[in-house]
Design a protein around this motif. Structure first.
Motif, PDB file in Angstrom:
ATOM      1  N   ALA A 100     104.596  68.686  81.272  1.00  0.00           N
ATOM      2  CA  ALA A 100     105.659  68.459  80.288  1.00  0.00           C
ATOM      3  C   ALA A 100     105.095  67.786  79.041  1.00  0.00           C
ATOM      4  CB  ALA A 100     106.766  67.606  80.898  1.00  0.00           C
ATOM      5  N   TYR A 101     104.211  66.822  79.233  1.00  0.00           N
ATOM      6  CA  TYR A 101     103.594  66.157  78.086  1.00  0.00           C
ATOM      7  C   TYR A 101     102.777  67.155  77.264  1.00  0.00           C
ATOM      8  CZ  TYR A 101     100.663  63.077  75.307  1.00  0.00           C
ATOM      9  OH  TYR A 101     100.027  62.472  74.257  1.00  0.00           O
ATOM     10  N   ALA A 102     102.042  68.024  77.947  1.00  0.00           N
ATOM     11  CA  ALA A 102     101.242  69.031  77.243  1.00  0.00           C
ATOM     12  C   ALA A 102     102.144  70.003  76.491  1.00  0.00           C
ATOM     13  CB  ALA A 102     100.359  69.784  78.234  1.00  0.00           C
ATOM     14  N   GLU A 103     103.280  70.357  77.070  1.00  0.00           N
ATOM     15  CA  GLU A 103     104.229  71.252  76.403  1.00  0.00           C
ATOM     16  C   GLU A 103     104.813  70.580  75.161  1.00  0.00           C
ATOM     17  OE1 GLU A 103     105.823  73.690  80.351  1.00  0.00           O
ATOM     18  OE2 GLU A 103     106.801  71.825  79.741  1.00  0.00           O
ATOM     19  N   ALA A 104     105.134  69.303  75.276  1.00  0.00           N
ATOM     20  CA  ALA A 104     105.661  68.561  74.128  1.00  0.00           C
ATOM     21  C   ALA A 104     104.614  68.459  73.021  1.00  0.00           C
ATOM     22  CB  ALA A 104     106.109  67.167  74.570  1.00  0.00           C
ATOM     23  N   LYS A 105     103.367  68.196  73.410  1.00  0.00           N
ATOM     24  CA  LYS A 105     102.291  68.095  72.428  1.00  0.00           C
ATOM     25  C   LYS A 105     102.074  69.432  71.722  1.00  0.00           C
ATOM     26  CE  LYS A 105      98.547  66.571  70.309  1.00  0.00           C
ATOM     27  NZ  LYS A 105      97.921  67.826  69.854  1.00  0.00           N
ATOM     28  N   PHE A 150     110.860  58.701  76.918  1.00  0.00           N
ATOM     29  CA  PHE A 150     109.554  58.250  77.413  1.00  0.00           C
ATOM     30  C   PHE A 150     108.441  59.112  76.833  1.00  0.00           C
ATOM     31  CE2 PHE A 150     106.170  59.023  80.552  1.00  0.00           C
ATOM     32  CZ  PHE A 150     105.598  57.761  80.601  1.00  0.00           C
ATOM     33  N   PHE A 151     108.607  60.443  76.885  1.00  0.00           N
ATOM     34  CA  PHE A 151     107.577  61.324  76.332  1.00  0.00           C
ATOM     35  C   PHE A 151     107.445  61.136  74.817  1.00  0.00           C
ATOM     36  CE2 PHE A 151     108.455  63.963  80.221  1.00  0.00           C
ATOM     37  CZ  PHE A 151     107.211  63.763  80.796  1.00  0.00           C
ATOM     38  N   ALA A 152     108.574  60.895  74.144  1.00  0.00           N
ATOM     39  CA  ALA A 152     108.523  60.623  72.701  1.00  0.00           C
ATOM     40  C   ALA A 152     107.707  59.371  72.422  1.00  0.00           C
ATOM     41  CB  ALA A 152     109.934  60.478  72.144  1.00  0.00           C
ATOM     42  N   THR A 153     107.855  58.355  73.266  1.00  0.00           N
ATOM     43  CA  THR A 153     107.074  57.131  73.123  1.00  0.00           C
ATOM     44  C   THR A 153     105.586  57.408  73.314  1.00  0.00           C
ATOM     45  OG1 THR A 153     108.936  55.785  73.908  1.00  0.00           O
ATOM     46  CG2 THR A 153     106.744  54.803  74.023  1.00  0.00           C
ATOM     47  N   CYS A 154     105.260  58.206  74.330  1.00  0.00           N
ATOM     48  CA  CYS A 154     103.851  58.557  74.575  1.00  0.00           C
ATOM     49  C   CYS A 154     103.240  59.221  73.344  1.00  0.00           C
ATOM     50  CB  CYS A 154     103.749  59.497  75.774  1.00  0.00           C
ATOM     51  SG  CYS A 154     104.263  58.775  77.350  1.00  0.00           S
ATOM     52  N   LEU A 155     103.963  60.156  72.749  1.00  0.00           N
ATOM     53  CA  LEU A 155     103.459  60.864  71.571  1.00  0.00           C
ATOM     54  C   LEU A 155     103.377  59.935  70.360  1.00  0.00           C
ATOM     55  CD1 LEU A 155     105.423  64.220  71.946  1.00  0.00           C
ATOM     56  CD2 LEU A 155     102.960  63.908  72.263  1.00  0.00           C
ATOM     57  N   LEU A 159     100.599  58.278  82.344  1.00  0.00           N
ATOM     58  CA  LEU A 159     100.988  58.555  80.960  1.00  0.00           C
ATOM     59  C   LEU A 159     101.545  57.328  80.241  1.00  0.00           C
ATOM     60  CD1 LEU A 159     102.772  62.000  81.448  1.00  0.00           C
ATOM     61  CD2 LEU A 159     100.740  61.615  80.030  1.00  0.00           C
ATOM     62  N   THR A 160     101.994  56.327  80.969  1.00  0.00           N
ATOM     63  CA  THR A 160     102.686  55.184  80.379  1.00  0.00           C
ATOM     64  C   THR A 160     101.786  54.432  79.401  1.00  0.00           C
ATOM     65  OG1 THR A 160     104.047  54.913  82.360  1.00  0.00           O
ATOM     66  CG2 THR A 160     103.897  53.026  80.866  1.00  0.00           C
ATOM     67  N   PRO A 161     102.203  54.290  78.134  1.00  0.00           N
ATOM     68  CA  PRO A 161     101.372  53.569  77.143  1.00  0.00           C
ATOM     69  C   PRO A 161     101.162  52.116  77.545  1.00  0.00           C
ATOM     70  CG  PRO A 161     103.105  54.835  76.063  1.00  0.00           C
ATOM     71  CD  PRO A 161     103.425  54.837  77.521  1.00  0.00           C
ATOM     72  N   ALA A 162     100.001  51.591  77.194  1.00  0.00           N
ATOM     73  CA  ALA A 162      99.680  50.206  77.530  1.00  0.00           C
ATOM     74  C   ALA A 162     100.468  49.231  76.671  1.00  0.00           C
ATOM     75  CB  ALA A 162      98.180  49.968  77.356  1.00  0.00           C
ATOM     76  N   ARG A 163     100.866  49.667  75.467  1.00  0.00           N
ATOM     77  CA  ARG A 163     101.616  48.783  74.569  1.00  0.00           C
ATOM     78  C   ARG A 163     102.500  49.624  73.670  1.00  0.00           C
ATOM     79  NH1 ARG A 163      98.322  47.056  69.250  1.00  0.00           N
ATOM     80  NH2 ARG A 163      97.329  49.065  68.804  1.00  0.00           N
ATOM     81  N   LEU A 164     103.471  48.956  73.046  1.00  0.00           N
ATOM     82  CA  LEU A 164     104.395  49.612  72.122  1.00  0.00           C
ATOM     83  C   LEU A 164     104.359  48.884  70.788  1.00  0.00           C
ATOM     84  CD1 LEU A 164     107.504  49.980  74.483  1.00  0.00           C
ATOM     85  CD2 LEU A 164     105.743  51.688  74.027  1.00  0.00           C
ATOM     86  N   ILE A 165     104.392  49.642  69.706  1.00  0.00           N
ATOM     87  CA  ILE A 165     104.476  49.059  68.360  1.00  0.00           C
ATOM     88  C   ILE A 165     105.913  49.229  67.877  1.00  0.00           C
ATOM     89  CG2 ILE A 165     103.656  49.189  65.981  1.00  0.00           C
ATOM     90  CD1 ILE A 165     100.980  50.143  67.056  1.00  0.00           C
ATOM     91  N   PRO A 166     106.708  48.166  67.827  1.00  0.00           N
ATOM     92  CA  PRO A 166     108.150  48.272  67.553  1.00  0.00           C
ATOM     93  C   PRO A 166     108.494  48.979  66.249  1.00  0.00           C
ATOM     94  CG  PRO A 166     107.597  46.068  68.337  1.00  0.00           C
ATOM     95  CD  PRO A 166     106.299  46.768  68.074  1.00  0.00           C
TER      96      PRO A 166
END
Length: 222
Positions: free
Chosen positions: A54-59, A79-84, A135-142
Protein backbone atom coordinates in the motif's frame (compact mmCIF):
# COMPACT_ATOMS: atom_id res chain seq x y z
CA UNK A 1 -5.46 31.53 4.96
CA UNK A 2 -3.65 30.49 1.81
CA UNK A 3 -0.23 28.94 2.28
CA UNK A 4 2.54 31.40 1.40
CA UNK A 5 4.59 28.55 -0.08
CA UNK A 6 4.52 27.59 -3.75
CA UNK A 7 1.05 26.18 -4.58
CA UNK A 8 0.76 22.41 -4.47
CA UNK A 9 1.37 20.75 -7.83
CA UNK A 10 -1.29 18.12 -7.18
CA UNK A 11 -3.26 16.37 -4.46
CA UNK A 12 -2.96 12.78 -3.28
CA UNK A 13 -5.87 11.41 -1.25
CA UNK A 14 -5.31 8.18 0.69
CA UNK A 15 -8.35 6.30 1.92
CA UNK A 16 -8.69 4.31 5.12
CA UNK A 17 -8.18 0.62 5.83
CA UNK A 18 -10.61 -1.63 3.95
CA UNK A 19 -11.84 1.22 1.76
CA UNK A 20 -11.07 2.20 -1.84
CA UNK A 21 -10.99 4.95 -4.46
CA UNK A 22 -14.76 4.66 -4.83
CA UNK A 23 -15.42 5.89 -1.30
CA UNK A 24 -17.43 9.10 -0.84
CA UNK A 25 -14.48 11.08 0.59
CA UNK A 26 -12.27 10.05 -2.34
CA UNK A 27 -14.96 11.12 -4.82
CA UNK A 28 -15.37 14.42 -2.99
CA UNK A 29 -11.65 15.16 -3.17
CA UNK A 30 -11.53 14.36 -6.90
CA UNK A 31 -14.50 16.59 -7.60
CA UNK A 32 -13.12 19.44 -5.50
CA UNK A 33 -9.81 19.36 -7.36
CA UNK A 34 -11.58 19.18 -10.72
CA UNK A 35 -13.74 22.21 -9.86
CA UNK A 36 -10.77 24.48 -9.11
CA UNK A 37 -9.69 27.02 -11.72
CA UNK A 38 -7.42 25.74 -13.11
CA UNK A 39 -8.13 22.15 -12.12
CA UNK A 40 -5.66 20.57 -9.71
CA UNK A 41 -4.29 17.12 -10.62
CA UNK A 42 -5.63 14.58 -8.14
CA UNK A 43 -4.88 10.93 -7.46
CA UNK A 44 -6.98 8.69 -5.21
CA UNK A 45 -5.48 5.22 -5.58
CA UNK A 46 -7.12 2.08 -4.24
CA UNK A 47 -4.58 0.73 -1.75
CA UNK A 48 -4.17 -2.93 -0.93
CA UNK A 49 -4.58 -4.13 2.65
CA UNK A 50 -0.88 -5.15 2.74
CA UNK A 51 0.95 -2.18 4.33
CA UNK A 52 4.27 -2.39 2.47
CA UNK A 53 2.53 -2.71 -0.90
CA UNK A 54 0.00 0.00 0.00
CA UNK A 55 2.84 2.38 0.81
CA UNK A 56 4.49 1.60 -2.54
CA UNK A 57 1.17 2.20 -4.33
CA UNK A 58 0.77 5.55 -2.57
CA UNK A 59 4.33 6.53 -3.45
CA UNK A 60 3.76 5.62 -7.12
CA UNK A 61 0.66 7.85 -7.23
CA UNK A 62 2.60 10.64 -5.51
CA UNK A 63 5.30 10.50 -8.18
CA UNK A 64 2.75 11.50 -10.85
CA UNK A 65 1.77 14.75 -9.10
CA UNK A 66 4.78 16.97 -9.60
CA UNK A 67 7.39 18.31 -7.22
CA UNK A 68 5.22 19.64 -4.35
CA UNK A 69 2.01 17.64 -3.98
CA UNK A 70 -0.32 18.02 -1.02
CA UNK A 71 -1.12 14.72 0.71
CA UNK A 72 -4.50 14.12 2.37
CA UNK A 73 -5.18 10.93 4.32
CA UNK A 74 -8.10 9.56 6.30
CA UNK A 75 -7.58 7.19 9.24
CA UNK A 76 -5.10 4.52 8.04
CA UNK A 77 -4.59 6.75 5.03
CA UNK A 78 -3.56 9.45 7.49
CA UNK A 79 -0.80 7.15 8.71
CA UNK A 80 0.46 6.59 5.16
CA UNK A 81 0.20 10.34 4.50
CA UNK A 82 2.41 10.91 7.54
CA UNK A 83 4.96 8.38 6.26
CA UNK A 84 5.14 10.18 2.91
CA UNK A 85 5.21 13.67 4.43
CA UNK A 86 8.09 12.84 6.73
CA UNK A 87 10.11 11.03 4.09
CA UNK A 88 9.66 13.59 1.30
CA UNK A 89 9.22 16.85 3.24
CA UNK A 90 5.61 17.46 2.23
CA UNK A 91 2.58 19.16 3.73
CA UNK A 92 -0.28 16.89 4.68
CA UNK A 93 -3.85 17.01 5.92
CA UNK A 94 -4.74 14.21 8.33
CA UNK A 95 -8.39 13.28 8.95
CA UNK A 96 -8.84 11.25 12.15
CA UNK A 97 -5.47 9.58 11.51
CA UNK A 98 -4.53 6.18 12.89
CA UNK A 99 -1.71 6.59 15.40
CA UNK A 100 0.71 3.64 15.57
CA UNK A 101 -1.71 1.37 13.68
CA UNK A 102 0.52 -1.65 14.33
CA UNK A 103 -1.15 -1.78 17.74
CA UNK A 104 -4.58 -1.95 16.11
CA UNK A 105 -3.53 -4.96 14.08
CA UNK A 106 -2.81 -6.84 17.30
CA UNK A 107 -6.52 -6.66 18.17
CA UNK A 108 -7.53 -7.85 14.69
CA UNK A 109 -5.15 -10.78 14.23
CA UNK A 110 -6.90 -13.63 12.35
CA UNK A 111 -10.00 -11.48 11.84
CA UNK A 112 -11.49 -11.68 8.35
CA UNK A 113 -12.54 -8.53 6.48
CA UNK A 114 -14.67 -7.91 3.41
CA UNK A 115 -14.01 -4.81 1.32
CA UNK A 116 -17.41 -3.53 0.12
CA UNK A 117 -15.83 -1.53 -2.71
CA UNK A 118 -13.52 -4.14 -4.22
CA UNK A 119 -15.28 -7.35 -3.16
CA UNK A 120 -12.02 -8.68 -1.70
CA UNK A 121 -11.93 -10.85 1.41
CA UNK A 122 -8.76 -11.05 3.49
CA UNK A 123 -7.50 -11.98 6.94
CA UNK A 124 -5.29 -9.82 9.16
CA UNK A 125 -1.97 -11.55 9.81
CA UNK A 126 1.06 -10.90 11.97
CA UNK A 127 2.85 -9.59 8.88
CA UNK A 128 0.40 -6.66 8.76
CA UNK A 129 1.55 -5.59 12.21
CA UNK A 130 5.24 -6.03 11.42
CA UNK A 131 5.02 -4.03 8.20
CA UNK A 132 3.17 -1.16 9.86
CA UNK A 133 5.69 -1.09 12.69
CA UNK A 134 8.55 -0.91 10.20
CA UNK A 135 6.88 1.97 8.31
CA UNK A 136 6.17 4.09 11.41
CA UNK A 137 8.26 7.32 11.32
CA UNK A 138 10.67 7.83 14.19
CA UNK A 139 9.56 11.45 14.62
CA UNK A 140 7.00 13.97 13.40
CA UNK A 141 7.54 17.59 12.40
CA UNK A 142 4.32 19.41 13.44
CA UNK A 143 4.69 22.25 10.94
CA UNK A 144 3.94 19.87 8.09
CA UNK A 145 0.38 19.07 9.15
CA UNK A 146 -3.21 20.21 9.34
CA UNK A 147 -5.06 17.85 11.67
CA UNK A 148 -8.85 17.38 11.45
CA UNK A 149 -10.32 15.51 14.41
CA UNK A 150 -13.88 14.50 15.19
CA UNK A 151 -14.41 14.64 18.95
CA UNK A 152 -16.92 11.76 18.85
CA UNK A 153 -14.83 9.37 16.75
CA UNK A 154 -16.37 5.95 17.39
CA UNK A 155 -13.41 3.98 16.01
CA UNK A 156 -10.24 5.77 17.19
CA UNK A 157 -9.51 7.76 20.34
CA UNK A 158 -9.04 11.28 18.99
CA UNK A 159 -6.91 12.26 22.00
CA UNK A 160 -4.14 9.93 20.77
CA UNK A 161 -3.82 11.87 17.52
CA UNK A 162 -4.16 15.18 19.36
CA UNK A 163 -1.14 14.34 21.51
CA UNK A 164 0.88 12.53 18.82
CA UNK A 165 0.65 15.57 16.52
CA UNK A 166 0.99 18.17 19.27
CA UNK A 167 1.97 21.57 17.91
CA UNK A 168 0.47 21.17 14.45
CA UNK A 169 -2.45 23.18 13.10
CA UNK A 170 -5.55 21.45 14.45
CA UNK A 171 -9.28 21.71 13.83
CA UNK A 172 -11.60 19.95 16.26
CA UNK A 173 -15.07 19.21 14.94
CA UNK A 174 -17.41 18.91 17.96
CA UNK A 175 -19.37 15.66 17.78
CA UNK A 176 -17.57 14.66 14.58
CA UNK A 177 -17.56 10.94 13.73
CA UNK A 178 -14.77 8.71 12.46
CA UNK A 179 -15.86 9.14 8.86
CA UNK A 180 -15.73 12.93 9.37
CA UNK A 181 -19.08 13.31 7.68
CA UNK A 182 -18.77 17.14 7.47
CA UNK A 183 -15.51 16.99 5.54
CA UNK A 184 -17.06 19.12 2.81
CA UNK A 185 -17.19 22.08 5.21
CA UNK A 186 -13.42 21.96 5.62
CA UNK A 187 -12.46 21.70 1.95
CA UNK A 188 -11.49 25.41 1.72
CA UNK A 189 -9.04 24.96 4.62
CA UNK A 190 -7.62 21.76 3.14
CA UNK A 191 -7.00 23.29 -0.26
CA UNK A 192 -5.72 26.54 1.23
CA UNK A 193 -2.94 24.56 2.91
CA UNK A 194 -1.84 23.70 -0.62
CA UNK A 195 -2.12 27.31 -1.77
CA UNK A 196 -5.38 26.85 -3.71
CA UNK A 197 -8.62 28.77 -3.23
CA UNK A 198 -12.00 27.05 -3.40
CA UNK A 199 -14.51 29.77 -4.23
CA UNK A 200 -17.90 29.92 -2.47
CA UNK A 201 -19.78 29.09 -5.66
CA UNK A 202 -17.53 26.07 -6.24
CA UNK A 203 -18.16 24.86 -2.70
CA UNK A 204 -21.91 25.34 -3.20
CA UNK A 205 -21.78 23.21 -6.34
CA UNK A 206 -20.07 20.43 -4.40
CA UNK A 207 -22.65 20.65 -1.63
CA UNK A 208 -25.42 20.14 -4.18
CA UNK A 209 -23.94 16.80 -5.22
CA UNK A 210 -24.49 13.52 -3.42
CA UNK A 211 -21.66 11.98 -1.42
CA UNK A 212 -23.49 9.22 0.37
CA UNK A 213 -23.38 7.47 2.75
CA UNK A 214 -22.68 10.64 4.74
CA UNK A 215 -19.07 10.70 3.60
CA UNK A 216 -18.24 7.54 5.62
CA UNK A 217 -15.76 5.33 3.82
CA UNK A 218 -17.58 2.34 5.33
CA UNK A 219 -18.71 1.39 8.81
CA UNK A 220 -15.75 0.12 10.82
CA UNK A 221 -13.08 0.99 8.29
CA UNK A 222 -9.90 2.90 8.99
Amino acid sequence: MLSDAQPASGLLYLHGFNSAAGSPKARLMRDACADLTPALPCETPTLTHRPEIAYAEAKAALDSLGERPLVVGSSMGGFFATCLAERFDLQAVLINPAVRPARLMEDWLDEEFFNPYTGERFRVEESHRRELEALTPARLIPQRYLLLLGTADETLDCTEAFHAYAGCRTILHPGGDHGFSRLIDYLPAILALGGHRLLPEQLKTLMNRSYTPNLHDHSGTL
